[in-house]
Design a protein around this motif. Structure first.
Motif, PDB file in Angstrom:
ATOM      1  N   UNK A  17       0.790  -1.227   0.000  1.00  0.00           N
ATOM      2  CA  UNK A  17       0.000   0.000   0.000  1.00  0.00           C
ATOM      3  C   UNK A  17       0.822   1.277   0.000  1.00  0.00           C
ATOM      4  N   UNK A  18       2.110   1.179  -0.232  1.00  0.00           N
ATOM      5  CA  UNK A  18       2.958   2.372  -0.267  1.00  0.00           C
ATOM      6  C   UNK A  18       2.814   3.040  -1.631  1.00  0.00           C
ATOM      7  N   UNK A  19       2.493   4.326  -1.615  1.00  0.00           N
ATOM      8  CA  UNK A  19       2.260   5.053  -2.857  1.00  0.00           C
ATOM      9  C   UNK A  19       3.251   6.198  -3.064  1.00  0.00           C
ATOM     10  N   UNK A  20       4.038   6.520  -2.038  1.00  0.00           N
ATOM     11  CA  UNK A  20       5.038   7.586  -2.147  1.00  0.00           C
ATOM     12  C   UNK A  20       6.295   7.171  -1.394  1.00  0.00           C
ATOM     13  N   UNK A  21       7.443   7.511  -1.952  1.00  0.00           N
ATOM     14  CA  UNK A  21       8.723   7.304  -1.276  1.00  0.00           C
ATOM     15  C   UNK A  21       9.463   8.631  -1.306  1.00  0.00           C
ATOM     16  N   UNK A  22       9.885   9.083  -0.148  1.00  0.00           N
ATOM     17  CA  UNK A  22      10.574  10.359  -0.030  1.00  0.00           C
ATOM     18  C   UNK A  22      12.080  10.114   0.093  1.00  0.00           C
ATOM     19  N   UNK A  23      12.870  10.807  -0.713  1.00  0.00           N
ATOM     20  CA  UNK A  23      14.302  10.601  -0.620  1.00  0.00           C
ATOM     21  C   UNK A  23      15.083  11.434  -1.610  1.00  0.00           C
ATOM     22  N   UNK A  24      16.385  11.209  -1.597  1.00  0.00           N
ATOM     23  CA  UNK A  24      17.306  11.827  -2.554  1.00  0.00           C
ATOM     24  C   UNK A  24      17.996  10.687  -3.291  1.00  0.00           C
ATOM     25  N   UNK A  25      17.887  10.684  -4.599  1.00  0.00           N
ATOM     26  CA  UNK A  25      18.478   9.581  -5.344  1.00  0.00           C
ATOM     27  C   UNK A  25      20.004   9.666  -5.286  1.00  0.00           C
ATOM     28  N   UNK A  43       5.064   7.090  -6.448  1.00  0.00           N
ATOM     29  CA  UNK A  43       5.685   8.391  -6.694  1.00  0.00           C
ATOM     30  C   UNK A  43       6.982   8.506  -5.905  1.00  0.00           C
ATOM     31  N   UNK A  44       8.045   8.860  -6.605  1.00  0.00           N
ATOM     32  CA  UNK A  44       9.300   9.186  -5.931  1.00  0.00           C
ATOM     33  C   UNK A  44       9.277  10.688  -5.658  1.00  0.00           C
ATOM     34  N   UNK A  45       9.191  11.058  -4.384  1.00  0.00           N
ATOM     35  CA  UNK A  45       9.134  12.470  -3.997  1.00  0.00           C
ATOM     36  C   UNK A  45      10.547  12.919  -3.665  1.00  0.00           C
ATOM     37  N   UNK A  46      11.148  13.661  -4.596  1.00  0.00           N
ATOM     38  CA  UNK A  46      12.533  14.097  -4.403  1.00  0.00           C
ATOM     39  C   UNK A  46      12.558  15.269  -3.434  1.00  0.00           C
ATOM     40  N   UNK A  47      13.268  15.100  -2.320  1.00  0.00           N
ATOM     41  CA  UNK A  47      13.374  16.155  -1.318  1.00  0.00           C
ATOM     42  C   UNK A  47      14.788  16.749  -1.363  1.00  0.00           C
ATOM     43  N   UNK A  48      14.961  17.889  -0.707  1.00  0.00           N
ATOM     44  CA  UNK A  48      16.263  18.544  -0.742  1.00  0.00           C
ATOM     45  C   UNK A  48      17.245  17.923   0.242  1.00  0.00           C
ATOM     46  N   UNK A  49      16.720  17.188   1.200  1.00  0.00           N
ATOM     47  CA  UNK A  49      17.574  16.579   2.218  1.00  0.00           C
ATOM     48  C   UNK A  49      16.849  15.346   2.742  1.00  0.00           C
ATOM     49  N   UNK A  50      17.590  14.265   2.959  1.00  0.00           N
ATOM     50  CA  UNK A  50      16.949  13.014   3.400  1.00  0.00           C
ATOM     51  C   UNK A  50      16.207  13.172   4.716  1.00  0.00           C
ATOM     52  N   UNK A  51      16.678  14.073   5.567  1.00  0.00           N
ATOM     53  CA  UNK A  51      15.996  14.297   6.836  1.00  0.00           C
ATOM     54  C   UNK A  51      14.561  14.763   6.611  1.00  0.00           C
ATOM     55  N   UNK A  52      14.382  15.623   5.616  1.00  0.00           N
ATOM     56  CA  UNK A  52      13.037  16.089   5.255  1.00  0.00           C
ATOM     57  C   UNK A  52      12.185  14.901   4.807  1.00  0.00           C
ATOM     58  N   UNK A  53      12.792  13.990   4.048  1.00  0.00           N
ATOM     59  CA  UNK A  53      12.063  12.814   3.595  1.00  0.00           C
ATOM     60  C   UNK A  53      11.595  11.940   4.741  1.00  0.00           C
ATOM     61  N   UNK A  54      12.446  11.777   5.748  1.00  0.00           N
ATOM     62  CA  UNK A  54      12.057  10.967   6.909  1.00  0.00           C
ATOM     63  C   UNK A  54      10.917  11.627   7.666  1.00  0.00           C
ATOM     64  N   UNK A  55      10.956  12.950   7.804  1.00  0.00           N
ATOM     65  CA  UNK A  55       9.857  13.651   8.478  1.00  0.00           C
ATOM     66  C   UNK A  55       8.562  13.547   7.665  1.00  0.00           C
ATOM     67  N   UNK A  56       8.664  13.632   6.353  1.00  0.00           N
ATOM     68  CA  UNK A  56       7.463  13.499   5.514  1.00  0.00           C
ATOM     69  C   UNK A  56       6.866  12.104   5.647  1.00  0.00           C
ATOM     70  N   UNK A  57       7.734  11.083   5.683  1.00  0.00           N
ATOM     71  CA  UNK A  57       7.244   9.720   5.867  1.00  0.00           C
ATOM     72  C   UNK A  57       6.580   9.573   7.233  1.00  0.00           C
ATOM     73  N   UNK A  58       7.144  10.243   8.245  1.00  0.00           N
ATOM     74  CA  UNK A  58       6.541  10.203   9.571  1.00  0.00           C
ATOM     75  C   UNK A  58       5.115  10.751   9.549  1.00  0.00           C
ATOM     76  N   UNK A  59       4.908  11.841   8.827  1.00  0.00           N
ATOM     77  CA  UNK A  59       3.567  12.442   8.762  1.00  0.00           C
ATOM     78  C   UNK A  59       2.575  11.460   8.159  1.00  0.00           C
ATOM     79  N   UNK A  60       2.979  10.724   7.121  1.00  0.00           N
ATOM     80  CA  UNK A  60       2.069   9.724   6.557  1.00  0.00           C
ATOM     81  C   UNK A  60       1.707   8.675   7.602  1.00  0.00           C
ATOM     82  N   UNK A  61       2.709   8.284   8.410  1.00  0.00           N
ATOM     83  CA  UNK A  61       2.438   7.319   9.463  1.00  0.00           C
ATOM     84  C   UNK A  61       1.511   7.873  10.525  1.00  0.00           C
TER      85      UNK A  61
END
Length: 222
Positions: A17-25, A43-61
């Motif tokens: 059921x994962x529809x978005x992944x936040x990260x920096x390639x 959807x690969x959601x490209x963020x400016x910093x991996x820390x931002x991606x982890x926080x975004x994933x936290x919000x989904x949780x």
């Protein structure tokens, strides 16, 4: 034609059921990113910093789903750690995909080699898959730990593992999403009722355990 481990990983994430992944390639994520691009379902959601991606994933949780973030070898997955600690403390289900250096570089003091035990303090599951047979089982374990225990599951893998042929006979099933209910015993409820009835000034401190009990909390206050 046999599918690759990267393609198998994408299929398992879709099934969970994962529809978005936040990260920096990055270099060790390239083959996984390419599998995501070719599939097109996540959807690969490209963020400016991996820390931002982890926080975004936290919000989904926090909002009731299961979040997913990714970081490449060395500094990439290290940058996830602040957001993962926050997710773990919040009780937010998050899957962290930590790609590492290539398997040939293990034990050579590669400049991007890191000790993945750093994630032990902010996860319920933290393991590294090094073979096609391991990846499906470890990914499922990481997902299941994140969902059942409400925290972070880390599934790490070497970048070159993504190019290997997948083990289609590997035992793996979909993510189970149990919604268990934890309640006090009847004796404890009776003792609490007696304490409330015998008190004059009462305050209600309603935490996350009351998230789905708004009506009951209002009735208790009355």
């Amino acid at each position: 034609m046999s599918r690759t481990v990267a393609e198998q990983l994408v299929e398992m994430l879709k099934a969970a059921g994962i529809r978005r992944i936040y990260g920096v390639t990055g270099d060790s994520l390239n083959f996984f990113n390419d599998a995501l691009r070719r599939d097109g379902s996540i959807d690969w959601i490209h963020v400016r910093h991996e820390e931002v991606g982890a926080y975004a994933a936290m919000i989904e949780g926090v909002l009731g789903g299961i979040g997913c973030c990714a970081g490449s070898a060395g500094p990439g997955h290290v940058h996830l750690i602040n957001g993962l600690y926050d997710a773990h403390r919040w009780g937010a289900p998050v899957l962290a995909l930590a790609s590492t250096i290539t398997s040939d570089d293990y034990g050579t003091e590669s400049f991007q080699s890191t000790d993945l035990h750093m994630f032990d303090g902010c996860s319920y599951y933290n393991e590294v898959a090094t073979t096609p047979q391991q990846l499906p089982r470890m990914l499922q374990q990481a997902l299941q730990h994140a969902w059942n225990r409400k925290g972070v599951g880390v599934c790490a893998f070497s970048g070159d593992l993504m190019t290997c042929n997948a083990d289609d006979d590997a035992l793996c099933v979909g993510l189970y999403r149990p919604q268990s209910v934890l309640r006090p015993s009847d004796v404890e409820i009776q003792l609490l009722a007696e304490l409330i009835n015998s008190s004059e000034d009462i305050g209600i401190y309603a935490g996350i355990g009351c998230a789905d009990a708004r009506t009951e909390v209002i009735e208790l206050s009355r």
